[in-house]
Design a protein around this motif. Structure first.
Motif: not given
Length: 230
Positions: A19-24
């Protein structure tokens, strides 16, 4: 009608362990406004929407995360990243305020797979619909003191009239938070299914029982709900 605070799942078989699934972002993707990247939405989120759709082709799924219908993202609190299935369900509901939906691509390097998603940007503000007389605003007694001191206000107008006399009204407003929020009868009668309070409660999203039912009946993954008394 019942209401709930919306949040994202963490460490479940549907969303994975990260978490989070999208962080980059993917290598080579430029998120900055000068490249019409996702940060363009940060500059407009308070007052409107960008003149043209941003480039959202470089979102990267974190290692350990899975593709779910709603993706958690360390980006901004007025965005939802959703797939086609989730978009179709949400658009049948009463969304507060204005919104825009932009095409996006999310890539999993581990799976060597890119999937089509959407970024839904919503501008929702309901601070005027708070029943201040029956809500509880609190602030810290001192800067480093965790003691919560209730601060009574009888109305939205009274609160913001006092704010207008402050040297820095934005900082003064952000020193408060709601210990209890009650909404007006007019708001309850409006039948809104997805909304924010805004201003004092900037980060929370709230949904109706209809929203929860729609998510559960359609088997949408990625969200959890906590019932709240509004």
């Amino acid at each position: 009608m019942k209401y709930y605070r919306l949040d994202y799942c963490c460490a479940t078989k549907e969303v994975g362990t990260t978490w989070p699934q999208i962080g980059d972002f993917m290598k080579g993707y430029n998120p900055e406004p000068e490249a019409n990247g996702i940060f363009t939405l940060y500059e407009t989120r308070k007052n409107g929407f960008p003149d043209k759709a941003p480039d959202l082709s470089g979102l990267k799924l974190a290692n350990g995360a899975k593709f779910s219908d709603f993706l958690s993202a360390a980006l901004c609190n007025n965005f939802f990243i959703i797939n086609e299935k989730a978009k179709n369900v949400i658009e049948t509901l009463h969304i507060d305020g204005e919104y825009r939906i932009y095409s996006a691509q999310v890539t999993s390097l581990r799976k060597k797979l890119t999937k089509e998603y959407y970024l839904m940007q919503i501008i929702s503000r309901n601070i005027r619909n708070v029943d201040f007389a029956n809500s509880t605003l609190v602030k810290r007694a001192e800067r480093n003191d965790e003691t919560r001191v209730p601060i009574p206000f009888s109305s939205y107008e009274e609160f913001f009239e006092i704010a207008s006399t402050k040297e820095n009204p934005n900082m003064w407003i952000f020193s408060f938070w709601f210990d209890k929020i009650k909404m007006t009868k007019e708001f309850h009668d409006s039948g809104i299914d997805l909304f924010q309070i805004g201003t004092i409660d900037e980060h929370s999203w709230y949904v109706s029982q209809r929203f929860v039912d729609a998510v559960q009946e359609n088997g949408l993954t990625g969200l959890i709900f906590e019932e709240v008394d509004l």
